[in-house]
Design a protein around this motif. Structure first.
Motif, mmCIF file in Angstrom:
data_model
loop_
_atom_site.group_PDB
_atom_site.id
_atom_site.type_symbol
_atom_site.label_atom_id
_atom_site.label_comp_id
_atom_site.label_asym_id
_atom_site.label_seq_id
_atom_site.Cartn_x
_atom_site.Cartn_y
_atom_site.Cartn_z
ATOM 1 N N THR A 10 38.872 12.265 -23.684
ATOM 2 C CA THR A 10 39.669 12.718 -24.472
ATOM 3 C C THR A 10 40.871 13.959 -24.080
ATOM 4 O O THR A 10 41.499 14.232 -25.217
ATOM 5 C CB THR A 10 38.564 13.602 -25.587
ATOM 6 O OG1 THR A 10 38.078 14.738 -24.792
ATOM 7 C CG2 THR A 10 37.742 12.670 -26.250
ATOM 8 N N ASN A 11 41.045 14.145 -23.130
ATOM 9 C CA ASN A 11 42.051 15.171 -22.554
ATOM 10 C C ASN A 11 43.236 14.351 -22.933
ATOM 11 O O ASN A 11 43.643 13.218 -22.734
ATOM 12 C CB ASN A 11 41.862 15.090 -20.833
ATOM 13 C CG ASN A 11 42.626 16.351 -20.450
ATOM 14 O OD1 ASN A 11 43.826 16.501 -20.716
ATOM 15 N ND2 ASN A 11 42.137 17.023 -19.504
ATOM 16 N N ALA A 12 44.158 15.413 -23.257
ATOM 17 C CA ALA A 12 45.591 14.750 -23.969
ATOM 18 C C ALA A 12 46.407 14.185 -22.704
ATOM 19 O O ALA A 12 47.156 13.490 -22.888
ATOM 20 C CB ALA A 12 46.237 15.917 -24.594
ATOM 21 N N VAL A 13 46.184 14.707 -21.540
ATOM 22 C CA VAL A 13 46.681 14.375 -20.512
ATOM 23 C C VAL A 13 45.762 13.358 -19.642
ATOM 24 O O VAL A 13 44.817 13.698 -19.182
ATOM 25 C CB VAL A 13 46.787 15.728 -19.303
ATOM 26 C CG1 VAL A 13 47.885 15.154 -17.956
ATOM 27 C CG2 VAL A 13 47.892 16.735 -19.950
ATOM 28 N N GLN A 14 46.552 12.151 -19.444
ATOM 29 C CA GLN A 14 45.559 11.114 -18.935
ATOM 30 C C GLN A 14 45.983 10.337 -17.617
ATOM 31 O O GLN A 14 47.416 10.225 -17.756
ATOM 32 C CB GLN A 14 45.129 10.168 -20.373
ATOM 33 C CG GLN A 14 44.221 10.554 -21.342
ATOM 34 C CD GLN A 14 43.814 9.500 -22.214
ATOM 35 O OE1 GLN A 14 44.073 8.336 -22.130
ATOM 36 N NE2 GLN A 14 43.099 10.046 -23.060
ATOM 37 N N ALA A 15 45.619 9.990 -16.768
ATOM 38 C CA ALA A 15 45.905 9.519 -15.634
ATOM 39 C C ALA A 15 46.585 7.956 -15.933
ATOM 40 O O ALA A 15 46.147 7.343 -16.794
ATOM 41 C CB ALA A 15 44.778 9.520 -14.546
ATOM 42 N N ALA A 16 47.416 7.715 -14.900
ATOM 43 C CA ALA A 16 48.144 6.222 -15.164
ATOM 44 C C ALA A 16 47.060 5.057 -15.107
ATOM 45 O O ALA A 16 47.273 4.126 -15.919
ATOM 46 C CB ALA A 16 49.058 6.052 -14.168
ATOM 47 N N PRO A 17 46.059 5.046 -14.305
ATOM 48 C CA PRO A 17 44.954 4.053 -14.372
ATOM 49 C C PRO A 17 44.402 3.708 -15.611
ATOM 50 O O PRO A 17 44.002 2.795 -16.048
ATOM 51 C CB PRO A 17 43.794 4.468 -13.371
ATOM 52 C CG PRO A 17 44.712 5.242 -12.395
ATOM 53 C CD PRO A 17 45.692 6.194 -13.334
ATOM 54 N N ASP A 44 30.707 22.332 -15.747
ATOM 55 C CA ASP A 44 31.428 23.493 -15.614
ATOM 56 C C ASP A 44 32.414 23.821 -16.729
ATOM 57 O O ASP A 44 33.175 24.745 -16.649
ATOM 58 C CB ASP A 44 32.342 23.626 -14.562
ATOM 59 C CG ASP A 44 33.072 22.202 -14.262
ATOM 60 O OD1 ASP A 44 33.355 21.393 -15.061
ATOM 61 O OD2 ASP A 44 33.309 22.110 -13.025
ATOM 62 N N GLY A 45 32.460 22.970 -17.953
ATOM 63 C CA GLY A 45 33.452 23.022 -18.919
ATOM 64 C C GLY A 45 34.724 22.443 -18.849
ATOM 65 O O GLY A 45 35.601 22.542 -19.724
ATOM 66 N N ASP A 46 35.065 21.930 -17.716
ATOM 67 C CA ASP A 46 36.409 21.264 -17.711
ATOM 68 C C ASP A 46 36.464 19.658 -18.054
ATOM 69 O O ASP A 46 35.611 18.917 -17.292
ATOM 70 C CB ASP A 46 36.872 21.508 -16.079
ATOM 71 C CG ASP A 46 37.387 23.136 -16.009
ATOM 72 O OD1 ASP A 46 37.873 23.670 -16.863
ATOM 73 O OD2 ASP A 46 37.690 23.319 -14.779
ATOM 74 N N THR A 47 37.325 19.377 -18.596
ATOM 75 C CA THR A 47 37.411 18.041 -18.821
ATOM 76 C C THR A 47 38.745 17.322 -18.102
ATOM 77 O O THR A 47 39.754 17.785 -18.199
ATOM 78 C CB THR A 47 37.740 17.566 -20.623
ATOM 79 O OG1 THR A 47 36.859 18.253 -21.357
ATOM 80 C CG2 THR A 47 37.774 16.321 -20.818
ATOM 81 N N SER A 48 38.390 16.424 -17.476
ATOM 82 C CA SER A 48 39.187 15.614 -16.436
ATOM 83 C C SER A 48 40.268 14.829 -17.003
ATOM 84 O O SER A 48 40.241 14.476 -18.300
ATOM 85 C CB SER A 48 38.488 15.143 -15.437
ATOM 86 O OG SER A 48 39.163 14.281 -14.334
#
Length: 404
Positions: free
Chosen positions: A51-58, A225-229
């Motif tokens: 759900t991260n707004a920044v999403q990787a190309a793949p 750790d609370g970080d969303t990839s």
């Protein structure tokens, strides 16, 4: 009666009609870093994504396969480079990986998903990828499934595999899963990649319905750790080669399939939490008596995600005050006078009142590799779980030097 059993020494290629491979192509210096998973025939597919707004190309490429095509026959995966925040070049590289894998297999590009994991912000080294795709020779040997599982790892310390067998229409149906994930774990979703294969016959719409519901109580119930990839995804491929009549919630054996799929997802989720960067313990939080199941899961995840709870477990400190504080700030409905808290079966708080306990007993409980925290709220019938790990010195060390 639900019929199933977990099978050891099986992996992602165990369901009928699946092959895999993993090689070291040069994205990473010394470890396997490129993998492929293939179905003999186009498979029904379902996927869930970060759900991260920044999403990787793949993710763009794989979403198109899952949502537009509804079928997937292969997925090409690399570790060591996330191909995230890499602009137009990153998109072009992801599509090139898709096209090269399709050419290698002799199938259409729109049947190939792409997944990447590793360092964010670095342009993909395509020459090693091109060479690596030519090196991939997928087969159905268990060793090839192991190669696949190894090639997708980053800071993981162990492979994550699980397999269940169930019965559909009096036929044996196999569901297997492989995942990677160790840090940046805060689903919805996490820095995790999950791949599930099954030879069950089921249409993509019903498979997506099942995966989405199961994700809420498994992959979305873990935190490190609370970080969303930027790269997280779970993909399920169902190729139908078991020969059962297509599954749906109306099928008499639907619960067999659904439960087996949930157990695969839960095993993978817990293995990711257990292998959190630097972790020494798996923490399970069970909450009951909440206003709803959703609120129970929310509280459980808040508790297991609390840095103070995580460090207390690491230090074998029975500091229940940190647990009740996390319950209180979770945002869920609570009545302080009705809260009961237990650690490993030892009661610390009952109906809001502190209970005398043996420090020595609690230290021994907290020394175990798996620590269970139980919270009863007494305000409803909601029930839920969450899983995480302790927070250690090694977590800081690993992430302070991740790029170097």
């Amino acid at each position: 009666m639900i019929e199933m059993k977990q099978i050891q020494n099986k992996n992602i290629v165990s369901p009928r009609g699946f092959t895999a491979a993993g090689v070291q192509c040069g994205i990473k210096k010394h470890k396997k870093d490129l993998a492929i998973l293939v179905s003999d025939v186009p498979a029904s597919v379902a996927g869930v994504f970060t759900t991260n707004a920044v999403q990787a190309a793949p993710l763009k490429v794989t979403k198109e396969v899952v949502y537009n095509t509804g079928k997937m026959q292969a997925v090409i995966v690399n570790s060591g480079n996330a191909n995230a925040c890499t602009g137009k070049q990153g998109i072009a590289d992801a599509y090139e990986m898709q096209a090269l894998a399709a050419q290698k297999l002799g199938i259409e590009p729109y049947l190939v998903g792409v997944a990447s994991t590793g360092v964010i912000g670095e342009v993909m080294k395509m020459e090693p990828v091109k060479k690596g795709i030519e090196m991939l020779v997928p087969d159905a040997e268990l060793e090839s499934g192991i190669d696949f599982a190894q090639a997708i790892l980053t800071t993981d310390t162990v492979m994550k595999n699980t397999t269940y067998i169930t019965t559909i229409d009096d036929r044996e149906v196999i569901i297997s899963g492989t995942a990677k994930g160790s840090g940046m774990i805060e689903p919805n979703m996490a820095t995790m990649l999950g791949f599930i294969t099954t030879d069950a016959a089921i249409e993509s719409a019903e498979l997506q319905q099942a995966l989405s519901a199961i994700t809420n109580v498994t992959f979305n119930a873990i935190t490190v750790d609370g970080d969303t990839s930027t790269n997280d995804m779970v993909v399920v491929m169902a190729n139908g080669l078991a020969g059962n009549t297509p599954l749906s919630p109306a099928h008499p054996d639907w619960e067999n399939f659904y439960t087996a799929l949930r157990l695969v997802a839960e095993d993978l989720a817990k293995s990711i939490a257990r292998d959190g960067e630097g972790a020494t313990k798996l923490i399970e939080v069970e909450v009951e008596g909440a206003v709803s199941n959703e609120e129970a899961r929310k509280i459980a995840k808040t508790v297991v995600g609390s840095p103070l709870v995580k460090t207390a477990v690491f230090g074998c400190d029975a500091n229940w005050g940190r647990i009740i504080a996390a319950v209180g700030y979770s945002g869920a409905t609570v009545d302080p006078g009705s809260i009961t808290i237990k650690i490993g079966g030892a009661t610390m708080v009952e109906n809001g009142e502190p209970i005398s306990f043996s420090e020595e007993e609690l230290i021994e409980i907290l020394k175990q590799q798996e620590v269970k925290i139980y919270v009863s709220l007494g305000v409803g019938k909601g029930h839920g779980f969450a899983w995480g790990c302790d927070l250690t010195y090694d977590y800081v060390q690993i992430n302070a030097s991740y790029r170097s």
